[in-house]
Design an enzyme around this catalytic site. Structure first.
Site, PDB file in Angstrom:
ATOM      1  N   LYS A 109      38.990  48.981  34.436  1.00 29.66           N
ATOM      2  CA  LYS A 109      39.878  49.922  35.122  1.00 29.66           C
ATOM      3  C   LYS A 109      40.992  50.364  34.166  1.00 29.66           C
ATOM      4  CE  LYS A 109      42.488  50.170  39.508  1.00 29.66           C
ATOM      5  NZ  LYS A 109      42.856  49.392  40.724  1.00 29.66           N
ATOM      6  N   SER A 117      41.989  51.622  44.911  1.00 31.83           N
ATOM      7  CA  SER A 117      42.228  52.500  43.778  1.00 31.83           C
ATOM      8  C   SER A 117      41.214  52.358  42.656  1.00 31.83           C
ATOM      9  CB  SER A 117      43.634  52.227  43.217  1.00 31.83           C
ATOM     10  OG  SER A 117      43.748  50.895  42.730  1.00 31.83           O
ATOM     11  N   SER A 177      42.142  47.279  46.715  1.00 34.34           N
ATOM     12  CA  SER A 177      41.619  48.185  45.688  1.00 34.34           C
ATOM     13  C   SER A 177      40.345  47.724  45.001  1.00 34.34           C
ATOM     14  CB  SER A 177      42.694  48.476  44.636  1.00 34.34           C
ATOM     15  OG  SER A 177      43.691  49.310  45.178  1.00 34.34           O
TER      16      SER A 177
END
Length: 449
Positions: free
Chosen positions: A79, A157, A181
């Site tokens: 990420k 996210s 997330s």
């Protein structure tokens, strides 16, 4: 279960010589580059040369029986919240693009590398991790699993992280989870996402959203895949996961908040999964968890996320606030009005809530609840601010319950083939990570009926 390769299967193929790390990396790179795919929106940066060099290094080590772990040579995505040495960490934003490259890998990235995992690139995300939907106006929004011809959100996210695994661009993904997330995008895409007990994985080297709530976890295709990555991230010895028998499992369904306003498909899929577990001998009890009612008042001024993100962003917002996604900056700015006393009060209120919640759920092996209250909305519908706000709340709500009680949780796909993706979440008090993995491994093969 999945018909895509698992980490254990890939490890066996690598060990036997049926495949090589270079072949795995080349296949992932091809999936990323496919013009008909989502790679352009899934990845903010693809580290092709370094990934191929690392693959060759792992293949060379394996030839002399010196691979650092069974998983050496397997490509994973990272990420865009994490530092990777020599790269700029942009956190899904444009305002950090001119920052200095990271001088060192974040500990989570370093641990994956130490185990021999190959870092293939940085995945797209909600800007600064501040949403459960996965929309990104700067780098585009990757389409999630459901109805690609229409285009539904990937969840956030860790949006690109989930789609990278879903579409074979990586075989595991490193994500973060502050209010869901890792679990929300896993639920929206029919994969597995894990939020560990926060203290198990160091947060250093990751752009913070809320230092009180942030956790670092994996997204992958099976429970065992997530357990293997989690052991590496927590710097623990990896031991094979032994599924717990369903018969005799004591599972509690929290009726407070968690079952409110469910989409019809979520409610139907969740109840079907519960019925299936009961048929296999699980003991399921519906209980009130009044401690969950404390979360709204505790967070009425924006809570930990607003206060702690505002502290980190306040100077950037002053100088470059116009470059933020307005849906992100408006939430961060809620922290501006919180006083020091407000912030201190948050900790006292949360400590009390955690103590009471842990006592209440102690008699049970785990809580079981829908991962999200909603199914993935269409990307087009998220252009409307009111629709976005409602969907965002429904995506985050149930996962946030577990972050606020400092628990650990896993999301498993509960829908059947051809149905809209729905996640089922198993959760426990902080420190019960191994038990949650064992329970999840026991049920993942049956809950889809």
């Amino acid at each position: 279960m999945t018909d895509q390769p698992t980490l254990a299967g890939l490890a066996a193929d690598l060990d036997s010589g049926r495949t090589t790390s270079r072949q795995l990396v080349e296949a992932c790179l091809a999936a990323i580059a496919d013009p008909k795919g989502e790679g352009e929106r899934v990845f903010i940066h693809v580290d092709k040369a370094a990934a191929l060099a690392a693959a060759d290094a792992m293949d060379a080590l394996r030839k002399v029986r010196a691979a650092p772990s069974p998983f050496a040579g397997i490509p994973v995505s990272i990420k865009d919240l994490f530092d990777i040495r020599g790269q700029v960490t942009t956190a899904g934003s444009r305002v950090l693009e001119d920052s200095a490259p990271a001088e060192a890998d974040a500990p989570a990235v370093a641990r994956l590398r130490r185990a021999g995992f190959v870092v293939i690139g940085r995945t797209n995300m909600t800007e600064f991790a501040y949403s459960g939907i996965g929309i990104n106006p700067h780098y585009g929004t990757p389409k999630g699993a459901w109805q690609r011809d229409v285009g539904h959100v990937p969840g956030g996210s860790s949006a690109g992280a989930a789609v990278s695994v879903l579409d074979g661009m990586a075989h595991g993904a490193l994500g973060t989870d502050t209010g869901g997330s890792c679990r929300i995008p896993a639920a929206y895409n029919g994969i597995v996402g894990y939020k560990p007990t926060q203290r198990r994985v160091p947060l250093d080297g990751a752009v913070p959203l809320s230092s009180s709530l942030d956790s670092i976890g994996p997204l992958a295709r099976t429970v065992a895949c997530c357990a293997a990555m989690d052991a590496v991230l927590a710097d623990e010895s990896f031991t094979p996961l032994v599924p717990r028998p369903i018969r005799g499992m004591r599972l509690a369904v929290p009726t407070t908040i968690a079952l409110d306003d469910l989409d019809e498909a979520v409610a139907k899929t969740f109840e079907r999964a519960l019925a299936t577990l009961e048929q296999h001998g699980a003991i399921i009890e519906r209980i009130a968890v009044p401690e969950f009612l404390d979360i709204g008042p505790i967070s009425s001024k924006g809570g930990f996320a607003a206060a702690e993100s505002y502290a980190w962003h306040r100077y950037l917002l002053t100088s470059r606030g116009s470059e933020y996604d307005p849906r992100v900056s408006v939430r961060i700015m809620r922290g501006e009005s919180q006083s020091a006393a407000d912030y201190i009060d948050l900790f006292a209120a949360r400590r009390s809530m955690i103590e009471r919640a842990e006592a209440r759920i102690a008699p049970y092996d785990a809580l079981v609840l829908p991962t999200t209250a909603n199914t993935p909305p269409s990307i087009a519908n998220m252009a409307d601010d009111k629709a976005f706000a409602k969907a965002n709340i429904l995506s985050l709500r149930n996962c946030t319950l577990i972050n606020m009680i400092d628990g650990c949780a896993i999301s498993l796909p509960a829908h059947r083939q051809g149905e809209v993706p729905v996640g089922l979440m198993l959760a426990g008090a902080g420190g019960s990570d191994r038990r949650i993995f064992e329970l999840a491994a026991g049920i993942e093969g049956v809950i889809r009926g």
